[in-house]
Write an enzyme that holds these catalytic residues in place. Structure first.
Site, PDB file in Angstrom:
ATOM      1  N   ARG A 292       0.790  -1.095  -0.055  1.00 58.45           N
ATOM      2  CA  ARG A 292      -0.014  -0.070   0.124  1.00 58.45           C
ATOM      3  C   ARG A 292       1.016   1.352   0.086  1.00 58.45           C
ATOM      4  NH1 ARG A 292       1.509   1.134   5.433  1.00 58.45           N
ATOM      5  NH2 ARG A 292       1.843  -0.820   6.616  1.00 58.45           N
ATOM      6  N   VAL A 295       2.551   5.844   5.380  1.00 54.76           N
ATOM      7  CA  VAL A 295       2.159   7.157   5.987  1.00 54.76           C
ATOM      8  C   VAL A 295       3.390   8.007   5.402  1.00 54.76           C
ATOM      9  CG1 VAL A 295       2.659   8.368   8.273  1.00 54.76           C
ATOM     10  CG2 VAL A 295       1.186   6.316   7.820  1.00 54.76           C
TER      11      VAL A 295
END
Ligand code: ADP
Length: 446
Positions: A292, A295
């Site tokens: 993914r 952050v």
């Protein structure tokens, strides 16, 4: 390219995706829980839909509600952000069955790389060094003890399905391994509904260095160099930087090539991060792949000049990357501090509440990615990260000075945040010298 997408997330990453969509001329539809009803960023999306009560299980993690929202909003694709459903292969499959593009990898490669035992095997096949450990999963304490005696203590028991630092315990001898194994398994079963465990040698005082990858559906894959995420508290990152002050050019090149080999072996597309631990002699060992956006992606964006969210959208829409490895260069140094609503003086206890004063820093080389503002409520229901403060300067020394200056400027009241802890770390001479390991905060920051 898509004309309309849904963002199945909240907070700063939802806003980050809305911004990328706006610049690409894509309409964005935000979803929100009742706790986020008043969030200002929702007004920046083209549409927003309430998907349920505050509890994440009934809103941001609720697949039927998110799919219904996507159908009502008539979107072509869903961006999952990070956390929540971002690494849920079942969700990716359901999107596909509903004719909605999941902005991420295929369910198949997510499942393969999301299983840490399978990912280790994949890395081994790609001729990438892995941390010495069990060949596959370890079925019980007795087997764990046998393997630990072969590889030598200390060892770390880890959950195959692990994430966010959960389902992980260090053991220094046979006796502590018994309790570590049981505790890690119980935690993994509760958190991931999966008690599959494996064992790794505990790398003593390691650095955490990871490589950002992007791959398109035609099989082109490139890396965007590394991020150093060694500054962690309880295996959770707090400060990240790029480039890593620890790597020499040769190790950097080898590490990035190794990361690419793992990704290519998995026939992967979309964004991925390949994580490694490095020991004091700069030997590197694969630990896992995150399937993914992370952050800490902004530090890579700052040093390479590439917008990773736009690239994710582009490759999800089936477009080629459109550039090659040699077109990606990095300049200067970028640092990111995670500003969490936590009180460092009270063992980082969460500090939800209403923000009555919010004055973000600015000036040359400063980027603030946040969804909060004056009068915003920090909800106790979700992750405590309320802002990311990112700087980009020509050298590491300048980046540290700019970051300290920006942290001093940042006013968030009355809730407590990790700002003072970040200032202390950046002021520590071992950090300045780049001589830290993943245990730095626990050892030096009281
Ligand atoms: P998660 O997916 O829960 O984040 P990781 O496997 O990425 O777990 O590990 C998170 C952190 O835990 C690493 O950055 C490192 O600090 C520590 N860690 C994990 N494996 C080891 C190991 N074998 N030796 C030493 N530290 C480790």
């Amino acid at each position: 390219m898509f004309s309309r997408i849904l963002i199945a997330n909240r907070g700063e990453i939802a806003l980050r995706i809305i911004r990328a969509c706006r610049e690409l001329g894509i309409e964005s539809v935000a979803v929100y829980s009742e706790a986020d009803r008043d969030a200002e960023y929702l007004k920046l999306a083209d549409d927003s839909i309430c998907i349920g009560p505050a509890s994440a299980a009934q809103s941001y993690l609720n697949i039927p509600r998110i799919i219904s929202a996507a159908e009502i909003a008539d979107v072509e694709a869903i961006h999952p952000g990070y956390g929540f459903l971002a690494e849920n292969a079942h969700f990716a499959e359901i999107c596909q069955e509903c004719g909605i593009v999941f902005i991420g990898p295929s369910a198949e490669s997510m499942r393969l790389l999301g299983d840490k035992v399978a990912a280790r095997e994949m890395a081994r096949k790609a001729r990438v060094p892995v941390v010495p450990g069990s060949a596959g999963q370890v079925k019980d304490e007795a087997e764990a003890v046998k393997i630990a005696n072969k590889i030598g203590y200390p060892v770390i028991v880890k959950a195959s399905a692990g994430g966010g630092g959960r389902g992980m315990r260090v053991a220094h001898n046979d006796i502590s391994l018994h309790s570590a194994f049981a505790a890690a398994r119980a935690e993994a079963e509760a958190a991931f509904n999966n008690g599959e465990m494996y064992l790794e040698k505990f790398v003593v005082q390691p650095r955490h260095v990871e490589v950002q990858i992007m791959a398109d559906k035609a099989g082109n894959a490139v890396h965007f160099y590394e991020r150093d995420c060694t500054i962690q508290r309880r295996h959770q990152k707090l400060i990240e930087e790029s480039p890593s002050p620890f790597l020499d050019e040769r190790t950097r090149e080898e590490l990035c090539r190794s990361a690419l080999r793992v990704i290519k072996h998995a026939n992967y597309f979309s964004a991925a991060t390949v994580e490694f631990l490095l020991d004091a002699d700069k030997n590197y060992y694969f630990i896992e792949v995150n399937t993914r956006i992370q952050v800490e992606h902004p530090v890579t964006e700052m040093v390479t000049g590439h917008d990773l969210i736009k690239l994710q959208l582009k490759v999800a829409a089936g477009q080629p990357l459109g550039f090659r490895q040699k077109d990606i260069t990095h300049t200067g140094c970028s640092l990111e501090c995670r500003i969490n609503a936590e009180d460092p003086a009270r063992n980082y206890a969460p500090c939800p509440g209403t923000i009555t004063k919010f004055i973000p820093p600015g000036g040359m080389g400063v980027r603030v990615d946040t969804h909060v503002y004056q009068d915003a409520k920090v909800s106790p229901y979700y992750d405590s990260m309320i802002s990311k403060l990112i700087v980009h300067r020509p050298t590491r020394e300048e980046a540290i000075e700019t970051m300290k200056r920006a942290l001093h400027e940042f006013r968030i009241e009355p809730i407590k945040t990790t700002i003072p802890a970040c200032i202390d770390i950046l002021s520590h001479n071992l950090y300045v010298k780049g001589k830290v390991d993943t245990g730095f905060i626990e050892r030096h920051m009281g």
